[in-house]
Design a protein around this motif. Structure first.
Motif, PDB file in Angstrom:
ATOM      1  N   ARG A   1       0.842  -1.186   0.000  1.00 23.29           N
ATOM      2  CA  ARG A   1       0.000   0.000   0.000  1.00 23.29           C
ATOM      3  C   ARG A   1       0.875   1.233   0.000  1.00 23.29           C
ATOM      4  N   LYS A   2       0.397   2.268  -0.636  1.00 20.81           N
ATOM      5  CA  LYS A   2       1.104   3.531  -0.605  1.00 20.81           C
ATOM      6  C   LYS A   2       0.649   4.279   0.638  1.00 20.81           C
ATOM      7  N   VAL A   3       1.599   4.631   1.488  1.00 18.80           N
ATOM      8  CA  VAL A   3       1.294   5.294   2.749  1.00 18.80           C
ATOM      9  C   VAL A   3       1.816   6.723   2.690  1.00 18.80           C
ATOM     10  N   GLN A   4       0.974   7.669   3.065  1.00 22.82           N
ATOM     11  CA  GLN A   4       1.396   9.064   3.106  1.00 22.82           C
ATOM     12  C   GLN A   4       1.355   9.544   4.544  1.00 22.82           C
ATOM     13  N   THR A   5       2.452  10.101   4.979  1.00 20.32           N
ATOM     14  CA  THR A   5       2.545  10.639   6.324  1.00 20.32           C
ATOM     15  C   THR A   5       2.043  12.079   6.304  1.00 20.32           C
ATOM     16  N   PRO A   6       1.173  12.460   7.259  1.00 20.07           N
ATOM     17  CA  PRO A   6       0.680  13.841   7.283  1.00 20.07           C
ATOM     18  C   PRO A   6       1.844  14.815   7.472  1.00 20.07           C
ATOM     19  N   GLY A   7       1.868  15.864   6.660  1.00 19.24           N
ATOM     20  CA  GLY A   7       2.905  16.882   6.770  1.00 19.24           C
ATOM     21  C   GLY A   7       4.161  16.561   5.987  1.00 19.24           C
ATOM     22  N   ALA A   8       4.245  15.376   5.416  1.00 14.71           N
ATOM     23  CA  ALA A   8       5.430  15.003   4.652  1.00 14.71           C
ATOM     24  C   ALA A   8       5.355  15.603   3.265  1.00 14.71           C
ATOM     25  N   LYS A   9       6.519  15.960   2.733  1.00 16.78           N
ATOM     26  CA  LYS A   9       6.567  16.505   1.381  1.00 16.78           C
ATOM     27  C   LYS A   9       6.540  15.351   0.392  1.00 16.78           C
ATOM     28  N   PRO A  10       5.745  15.467  -0.665  1.00 16.70           N
ATOM     29  CA  PRO A  10       5.703  14.367  -1.641  1.00 16.70           C
ATOM     30  C   PRO A  10       7.044  14.253  -2.370  1.00 16.70           C
TER      31      PRO A  10
END
Length: 105
Positions: free
Chosen positions: A4-13
């Protein structure tokens, strides 16, 4: 298993675009060779790779690893038995009268 692709809040893409140069015509090193002949030569060179040679030191290390694995498995079985958990019997495939059969070790 799919990831799964996980995105951390506040992280820059992260920039995931990869630029690869596109070569329109293959480069011919020799004047008389065609790209097909070059490809045949490159496959012949890679197919002649020999098997890795196992040294005496590596064999000794392998024997030590297998011996340690047996010792660790024995201790785990003892701990499981002491905790009241019955470990499943170890089985292996052996040649029988009608093909391969599973037998306890």
């Amino acid at each position: 298993m799919a990831t799964r692709k996980v995105q951390t809040p506040g992280a820059k893409p992260a920039d995931t675009t990869i630029e690869t140069p596109v070569d329109e015509a293959p480069v011919v090193e020799s004047a008389g060779e065609t790209p097909e002949e070059q490809q045949d030569q490159s496959t012949n060179e890679t197919s002649s790779v020999s098997e890795p040679v196992i040294t005496a030191v590596q064999l000794a290390q392998l024997d030590q690893v297998l011996e340690n694995q047996k010792r660790i498995e024995g201790k785990l079985d003892q701990l499981l038995k002491a905790g009241g958990i019955e470990a499943p019997k170890k089985k292996r495939w052996v040649q029988g009268k009608n093909g391969y059969e599973q037998k306890e070790v």
